[in-house]
Design an enzyme around this catalytic site. Structure first.
Site, PDB file in Angstrom:
ATOM      1  CG  ASP A 183     -30.921  97.035  83.976  1.00  0.00           C
ATOM      2  OD1 ASP A 183     -30.379  97.788  84.802  1.00  0.00           O
ATOM      3  OD2 ASP A 183     -30.317  96.585  82.985  1.00  0.00           O
ATOM      4  CD  GLU A 191     -24.857  98.658  84.992  1.00  0.00           C
ATOM      5  OE1 GLU A 191     -23.632  98.792  85.149  1.00  0.00           O
ATOM      6  OE2 GLU A 191     -25.409  97.538  85.018  1.00  0.00           O
TER       7      GLU A 191
END
Length: 417
Positions: free
Chosen positions: A83, A178
């Site tokens: 991400d 994350e």
């Protein structure tokens, strides 16, 4: 090592897929678009010849490079996240290639006059003569942490193609979310089954980190009493002024903009309110557990003082306080197995990379994973100026990080002959 163009193409194929995460979502992954890259990675891992390639219902990817030796070697892991940060747009990333960088200003966007300049970002000067990948000034790049993913995939591909390099079993893990602090939340450490791992998620070449902040979030609600301002004497209690008074009692030099290295801080990051109610959000950070506890104690002490002072006049608690621990310093979990840091350091030195061992002024998935039973130091992925339009990564740093992964695998096997 890998063909340079091959690595550039791989990295660009990742960053051009939008994978921005969303802190306001309660699904995992937090955005549907993260599946686009996750599914692509699963196919790629199978193509390069890894085994046990799995993706679960939350988009956590795991795969194995089987051992090619006939003796016992600890199973090591490499972890990265796919991400990108919601701090800046990750849609329509248009990477630009600057070959043989000359040490001058780089025009990212002529139209909007956006310039990446070494006079402001002096780290650039380390990379004279190298190939840089930058943004076009309208998005972030996503080297955090698609550089890490590129390095892990490329290192595994290299090891598959070079069976003469001896290594034990290697596990790789790619996670969603994350950037919003949830990357390790649904990571199945038992299924991963590695003795230790490394997150490839640091910044400049040479970084090696096994210490991070202890972290907590603080939410304070200040109450007040609204009375017509013309007749408010002795009656009105303005919750915004109360909040302001509280903030002024915190140590003025212990804030992010005045601290560095091992110095901790209080950070006021959100405040909103009216006369009747004001909400204040702070974060507390410190490398030392003792000082971390002391900081939380100070908040509670100030709250208790204000509540005492207003008990008679307000008739109830005038301030409500909630402190939630977020993550802890992984040093405690890594120190008992310091050989895992030594191996990474040795790998860098053998590749003529100067190790930069320093504390992380933030958190890392590795910290949460370490507390979940998977000790997990952090290694450079090569990028700079994360989470914004000035983000860039030198291709040579991606190549070097890839070599570090290969070298760690080799050293770990040699130590166990």
């Amino acid at each position: 090592m890998e063909n340079k163009q091959h690595i550039i193409d791989r990295f660009i194929s990742y960053v051009t897929v939008d994978t921005e995460s969303d802190p306001n979502s309660d699904t995992t992954p937090s955005t549907k678009k993260q599946w686009d890259l996750a599914n692509k990675l699963v196919e790629e891992l199978k193509q390069i010849g890894l085994t046990e390639v799995t993706i679960d219902e939350n988009a956590y990817i795991m795969a194995t490079l089987p051992s090619n030796v006939d003796f016992e070697v600890p199973t090591i892991g490499f972890v990265s996240h796919f991400d990108t940060s919601p701090d800046f747009s990750g849609a329509n990333v248009k990477p630009q290639l600057v070959e043989n960088y000359d040490g001058g200003d780089i025009v990212l966007n002529e139209e909007q006059n956006i310039i990446l300049s070494p006079s402001y970002f002096d780290d650039l000067l380390q990379y004279k003569g190298q190939t840089l990948i930058t943004t076009d000034g309208t998005t972030l790049l996503g080297a955090d942490d698609k550089a890490g993913i590129c390095e892990i995939v490329s290192a595994m591909e290299y090891l598959v193609q070079h069976p003469e390099i001896k290594h034990g079993k290697i596990r790789i893990g790619f996670t969603p979310d994350e950037e919003i602090g949830r990357g390790a939340h649904k990571f199945d450490v038992e299924k991963f089954a590695a003795d230790w791992a490394y997150t490839m998620d640091g910044s400049q070449i040479g970084e090696l980190e096994y210490e991070n902040f202890n972290a907590a979030g603080v939410k304070l609600i200040f109450k007040g009493k609204s009375v017509h301002p013309g007749y408010a004497k002795g009656k009105m209690i303005n919750s915004m002024l109360l909040a302001n008074k509280f903030i002024s009692k915190l140590p003025s030099k212990e804030v992010p903009e005045k601290t560095t290295g091992y110095e901790g801080f209080f950070h006021l990051h959100d405040i909103s309110g009216s006369i009747e109610e004001t909400e204040v959000q702070l974060i507390i950070r410190d490398h030392s557990m003792k000082k971390f506890k002391k900081r939380k104690k100070l908040i509670r002490k100030l709250v208790s003082k204000i509540n005492k002072k207003y008990a008679a006049k307000f008739g109830d608690k005038i301030v409500e306080c909630e402190i939630k621990d977020q993550y802890y310093n992984m040093k405690e979990k890594v120190e008992p197995v310091m050989h895992i840091v030594d191996i990474a350091e040795q790998a860098m030195k053998e590749l003529d990379i100067k190790p930069i061992i320093k504390p992380i002024r933030g958190g890392t998935d590795g910290s949460q994973l370490s507390y979940m039973g998977l000790p997990c130091p952090n290694i450079f992925a090569g990028g700079h100026n994360f989470h914004g339009k000035y983000e860039y990564v030198p291709v040579e740093s991606i190549l070097k990080a890839t070599e570090v992964i290969v070298k760690i695998a080799e050293i770990t096997a040699n130590r166990n002959k």
